[in-house]
Design an enzyme around this catalytic site. Structure first.
Site, PDB file in Angstrom:
ATOM      1  N   SER A 110      -2.697   0.844  -1.520  1.00 13.91           N
ATOM      2  CA  SER A 110      -4.114   0.611  -1.841  1.00 13.91           C
ATOM      3  C   SER A 110      -4.790   1.985  -2.111  1.00 13.91           C
ATOM      4  CB  SER A 110      -4.921  -0.060  -0.851  1.00 13.91           C
ATOM      5  OG  SER A 110      -4.177  -1.454  -0.741  1.00 13.91           O
ATOM      6  N   HIS A 161      -8.724   3.950   1.636  1.00 12.31           N
ATOM      7  CA  HIS A 161      -9.470   3.592  -0.048  1.00 12.31           C
ATOM      8  C   HIS A 161     -10.408   4.346  -0.220  1.00 12.31           C
ATOM      9  CE1 HIS A 161      -8.485  -0.984   1.024  1.00 12.31           C
ATOM     10  NE2 HIS A 161      -7.270  -0.364   1.163  1.00 12.31           N
TER      11      HIS A 161
END
Length: 224
Positions: A110, A161
């Site tokens: 991610s 992230h």
């Protein structure tokens, strides 16, 4: 590169579930464990980007890469695309090492995928002609929704992230801070991107609906 990375995701996932190595050796050796990194296992700053905690995690992250990666790879070339992907994943893992406790363990791509979003945002800010207005809106909406979900869902590596996004953005923005011109390959790709606007605007409602479903599924991948 997108096909190669996706294949690596699948192969590593299979190696973690097949009884080939004792005690889930691949997962334990390649996942991100801050304590082990501090003890010298520095490969864990890269390898967690290719590891996943389960089939759905691997599937949705790979799906997100397939959805957002090919256009950027075509725009930049395979070498530059791979650099952005790996740098963003590396930045996410380094930030995780710095801000999370030594006992923290993490896997997933991610952070690297958020890096692609970051690079897209740099393009939108510094070179708007490379993307159509429709694609710009899609990227901005998806980025905003993904960031919101990052803070709302449990068991998410928020640091990865955020710093993956920042890493990708910086790679895309630094040349403009230095007032450097785009290379010939990027200029050529900008012309190609502009030529695709007609295809985007002529999409049928059915195609738009299909892409909406695909995008929603991709967003779900960031929740893993």
């Amino acid at each position: 590169m997108v096909s190669l990375i996706t294949t690596i995701h699948l192969v590593l996932y299979l190696l973690t579930i097949l009884p080939i190595f004792p005690n889930n050796w691949f997962f334990e050796t390649l996942s991100g464990v801050n304590l082990y990194i501090m003890e010298g296992e520095v490969w864990r700053l890269i390898t967690p980007t290719f590891m996943h905690s389960g089939f759905s995690h691997m599937l949705f992250n790979s799906f997100s890469l397939i959805l957002f990666g090919p256009a950027l790879e075509r725009m930049l070339g395979s070498g530059r695309f791979l650099f952005i992907y790996l740098f963003s994943g590396f930045a996410a893992n380094v930030a995780t090492l710095i801000f999370e406790p030594l006992t923290y363990t993490h896997v997933g791509s991610s952070g690297a995928i958020f890096g692609l979003f970051g690079y897209y945002i740099a393009i939108i800010i510094f070179r708007k002609s490379m993307m159509s207005q429709q694609n710009t809106q899609i990227i901005l909406v998806l980025c905003a929704v993904s960031l919101i979900m990052t803070f709302l869902q449990p068991n998410i590596n928020v640091i990865a992230h955020l710093f993956g996004l920042l890493g990708g953005f910086l790679v895309g923005a630094i040349p403009y801070f230095n007032k450097k011109d785009l290379s010939d390959s990027i200029q050529t790709t900008a012309s190609w991107a502009s030529s695709q606007r007609r295809n985007v605007t002529l999409q049928s409602p059915v195609k738009v609906l299909i892409w909406a479903v695909i995008i929603i599924l991709a967003i779900l991948g960031f929740w893993k």
